[in-house]
Enzyme design. Sequence first.
Site, PDB file in Angstrom:
ATOM      1  N   ASP A   1     -14.682 -15.803   7.934  1.00  0.00           N
ATOM      2  CA  ASP A   1     -13.013 -15.441   7.409  1.00  0.00           C
ATOM      3  C   ASP A   1     -12.635 -15.272   8.762  1.00  0.00           C
ATOM      4  OD1 ASP A   1     -10.805 -14.401   6.898  1.00  0.00           O
ATOM      5  OD2 ASP A   1     -11.610 -12.642   5.639  1.00  0.00           O
TER       6      ASP A   1
ATOM      7  N   LYS B   1      -2.647 -16.464   7.766  1.00  0.00           N
ATOM      8  CA  LYS B   1      -1.926 -15.731   8.718  1.00  0.00           C
ATOM      9  C   LYS B   1      -1.288 -16.705   9.787  1.00  0.00           C
ATOM     10  CE  LYS B   1      -3.317 -11.060   8.096  1.00  0.00           C
ATOM     11  NZ  LYS B   1      -4.634 -10.745   7.566  1.00  0.00           N
TER      12      LYS B   1
ATOM     13  N   TYR C   1       0.654  -1.441  -0.046  1.00  0.00           N
ATOM     14  CA  TYR C   1      -0.048  -0.032   0.063  1.00  0.00           C
ATOM     15  C   TYR C   1       0.643   1.422  -0.067  1.00  0.00           C
ATOM     16  CZ  TYR C   1      -2.791  -3.835   1.818  1.00  0.00           C
ATOM     17  OH  TYR C   1      -3.682  -4.907   1.922  1.00  0.00           O
TER      18      TYR C   1
ATOM     19  N   TYR D   1     -12.896  -6.619   5.986  1.00  0.00           N
ATOM     20  CA  TYR D   1     -11.478  -6.881   5.186  1.00  0.00           C
ATOM     21  C   TYR D   1     -11.341  -8.068   4.923  1.00  0.00           C
ATOM     22  CZ  TYR D   1      -6.844  -6.824   3.401  1.00  0.00           C
ATOM     23  OH  TYR D   1      -5.880  -7.181   2.577  1.00  0.00           O
TER      24      TYR D   1
HETATM   25  C1  LIG Z   1      -5.208 -10.523   6.320  1.00  0.00           C
HETATM   26  C2  LIG Z   1      -6.514 -11.143   5.873  1.00  0.00           C
HETATM   27  C3  LIG Z   1      -6.804 -11.429   4.694  1.00  0.00           C
HETATM   28  C4  LIG Z   1      -6.074 -11.576   3.384  1.00  0.00           C
HETATM   29  O1  LIG Z   1      -4.899 -12.471   3.694  1.00  0.00           O
HETATM   30  P1  LIG Z   1      -3.514 -12.380   2.722  1.00  0.00           P
HETATM   31  O2  LIG Z   1      -2.596 -13.428   3.061  1.00  0.00           O
HETATM   32  O3  LIG Z   1      -2.998 -10.981   3.050  1.00  0.00           O
HETATM   33  O4  LIG Z   1      -4.173 -12.378   1.217  1.00  0.00           O
HETATM   34  C5  LIG Z   1      -8.224 -11.875   4.419  1.00  0.00           C
HETATM   35  N1  LIG Z   1      -9.072 -11.737   5.480  1.00  0.00           N
HETATM   36  C6  LIG Z   1      -8.799 -11.205   6.675  1.00  0.00           C
HETATM   37  C7  LIG Z   1      -9.913 -11.495   7.813  1.00  0.00           C
HETATM   38  C8  LIG Z   1      -7.513 -10.751   6.773  1.00  0.00           C
HETATM   39  O5  LIG Z   1      -7.129 -10.234   8.027  1.00  0.00           O
END
Ligand SMILES: *Cc1c(COP(=O)(O)O)cnc(C)c1O
Length: 430
Positions: free
Chosen positions: A252, A281, A23, A151
């Site tokens: 998510d 993550k 970014y 997000y």
């Molecule tokens: C970081 C994140 C993503 C994207 O993961 P990347 O490995 O950066 O592509 C998707 N959803 C949530 C909730 C996140 O925190």
Amino acid sequence: MNNKQSQISVDLEFDKKHIWHPYTSMTAPLPVYPVVSANKNIITLESGENLIDGMASWWSAIHGYNHPVLNEALTNQISQMSHIMFGGITHAPAVNLCKKLIEITPEQLTKVFLADSGSVAVEVAIKMALQYWQSQNIKNKTKLMTVTKGYHGDTFAAMSICDPINSMHALYQDFLPQHIFAPAPISSFDAEFDANELNILENYFIAHHENVAAFIIEPIVQNAGGMNFYHPDYLAGLSELCDKYNVLLICDEIATGFGRTGKMFAVEHAKITPDIMCIGKAITGGYMTLSATLTSDKIAKGISEGAAGVMMHGPTFMGNPLACSVACASIDLLLASNWQNTVQDLNAWLTQFLAPCNDLEQVENVRILGAIGVVEIDKVVDVAQFQKKCIEQGVWIRPYGKLIYLMPPYITPKNDIKKLADVIYSILDI
Ligand SMILES: *Cc1c(COP(=O)(O)O)cnc(C)c1O
């Protein structure tokens, strides 16, 4: 500069001229700090300074850096094979990892798709939901529903369900699919729940359910979209609405998974099981990029018996053995530790040491959940300025918008949490 230093020094001029960082602009980039190593919860800069890490490399390095057990898992696997295609081939690291994932996630989630990053896991989840309804011969369920302030990643389908303002939808407006946005959850995690939120939400289901394949949401914590800690009753109510209106629920858990909120997965706060769940993550303890999308027998069966007959996705590095090996070791480390107590301790320390920030003029709100501490201020933080001051005082914190937040590695000692909090206070105390 002596000889040795000049040999290892990072070419910052080259970096500035040629390399994009997350970014940032190519012509007016934010400063970057050369790091030579990281150990436990300490990051060492090329200049020799040691910084206490408040970020766990964006939620991922839960066991800290350079962990001997994780290092060993990788070096052992390297001597077996670093990578092998997953098409037509399988291997112990992938099988062992998927067994563990099925074991630690909600019971009905029994089918695992391994992918290479969080955003891709979200793309796969969306494909699963769309393919499922196609397979049921229901052709008009082609939209997604979500909430604002979310997000879900930076690829296009993921971006189309991020907060429409903060994720800069406007930049890609004509290219992005249009989805349905309900208001972000309001009642906070430990406040009284305002049941009217669910009435409002139900109106969105009434209006749109016939066209909606899935509702996607970050369970309990909306992360990069505003660090919103919302009430478990909202999530529980949402899950019921999804059932009632025949809409799949995608959770998510990419940021919240692996203990960060005090539960292994945040859906446990609301005692729900989503139809599809994305994790990433912290899955490899922050060592390598890897993610997974899990679903139920029912959804997997639907997809597999539908028109396509297969799940149409297959990344080149799917099931990478190195990533799977280190993920297995990271999950074993977590399970063998007393992680609930660790996260509780971190929670108590963050609560104690961030509390003084409440008295500062420019602080709007201090909130803590699990091992996450947030200080929200009344204006957008000047990142370059703020980070410079952090580094002068020996800590690594990267604010975002109006939010200064801590999500330290779980191994962080009490004194280091105090130091992180004290530095935030001292910078804001002007
Ligand atoms: C970081 C994140 C993503 C994207 O993961 P990347 O490995 O950066 O592509 C998707 N959803 C949530 C909730 C996140 O925190």
